[in-house]
Design a protein around this motif. Structure first.
Motif, PDB file in Angstrom:
ATOM      1  N   ARG A  52       0.819  -1.223   0.000  1.00  0.00           N
ATOM      2  CA  ARG A  52       0.000   0.000   0.000  1.00  0.00           C
ATOM      3  C   ARG A  52       0.850   1.269   0.000  1.00  0.00           C
ATOM      4  N   ILE A  53       2.089   1.175   0.476  1.00  0.00           N
ATOM      5  CA  ILE A  53       2.972   2.348   0.396  1.00  0.00           C
ATOM      6  C   ILE A  53       3.100   2.775  -1.065  1.00  0.00           C
ATOM      7  N   PHE A  54       3.176   1.812  -1.978  1.00  0.00           N
ATOM      8  CA  PHE A  54       3.335   2.121  -3.407  1.00  0.00           C
ATOM      9  C   PHE A  54       2.000   2.391  -4.090  1.00  0.00           C
ATOM     10  N   THR A  55       0.972   1.549  -3.793  1.00  0.00           N
ATOM     11  CA  THR A  55      -0.299   1.664  -4.520  1.00  0.00           C
ATOM     12  C   THR A  55      -1.192   2.782  -4.013  1.00  0.00           C
ATOM     13  N   LYS A  56      -1.023   3.182  -2.776  1.00  0.00           N
ATOM     14  CA  LYS A  56      -1.869   4.232  -2.199  1.00  0.00           C
ATOM     15  C   LYS A  56      -1.062   5.472  -1.822  1.00  0.00           C
TER      16      LYS A  56
END
Length: 181
Positions: A52-56
């Motif tokens: 989620r660090i990358f996708t959000k």
């Protein structure tokens, strides 16, 4: 994109996919995770959090989150983000146990506070710390955080809300050496 932050001994960089194993190892260490969020999570949950660090977070430019490195090795995690509990921007950080006891927590917290108050233009930054986490409370107290109120958690524990509304002193700022990327 997150700026790079530098201190005398630390480099805060955006995470890369290659950091996943070290991130998971940091968050799976119960000496660290007992103080983070709701406490220890499963490995699968920590891997999902890393994703989620990358996708959000990065993809939607939600807030700033960094890998904390010393001598090229990932030794911690740092964030500054708006939170409901604080009613403003909160600094969040964790260091791996081998990095404890060397003043790196103070150095990291000072960098985050300085970034929030100067680069982001905030008038104050906050931190929430478990009442039992005396080491973190001491670090934050030394650098100018003041206790605002206690938050009673659903599990009966107490979290302290702390606020800092001053920029680090000139000598402290000199050690931060922040640079934008």
């Amino acid at each position: 994109m997150n700026p790079l932050l530098r201190t005398d001994r630390l480099l805060l960089t955006p995470y890369t996919p290659a950091d996943e194993e070290e991130f998971v190892a940091l968050f799976q260490d119960v000496r660290v995770s007992r103080w983070m969020g709701d406490g220890p999570a499963t490995e699968a949950e920590d891997r999902a959090l890393f994703g989620r660090i990358f996708t959000k977070v990065y993809a939607e430019d939600r807030f700033e989150v960094w890998a904390v490195r010393a001598d090229g090795a990932l030794v911690g995690h740092a964030e500054i983000k708006p939170t409901e509990a604080s009613g403003g921007h909160e600094i969040i950080y964790a260091l791996a146990p081998p990095a404890w006891g060397h003043g790196l927590g103070t150095e990291l917290a000072l960098a985050l506070v300085g970034h929030g108050l100067t680069t982001l233009g905030l008038t104050e930054v906050h931190a929430t710390v478990a009442a039992e986490n005396t080491a973190s409370l001491a670090v934050l107290g030394r650098i100018g955080f003041e206790h605002v109120r206690d938050i009673q958690e659903d599990d009966g524990s107490t979290t302290r809300l702390l606020t800092c509304s001053r920029a680090p002193a000139p000598a402290e700022r000199a050690t931060q050496g922040q640079t934008q990327a």
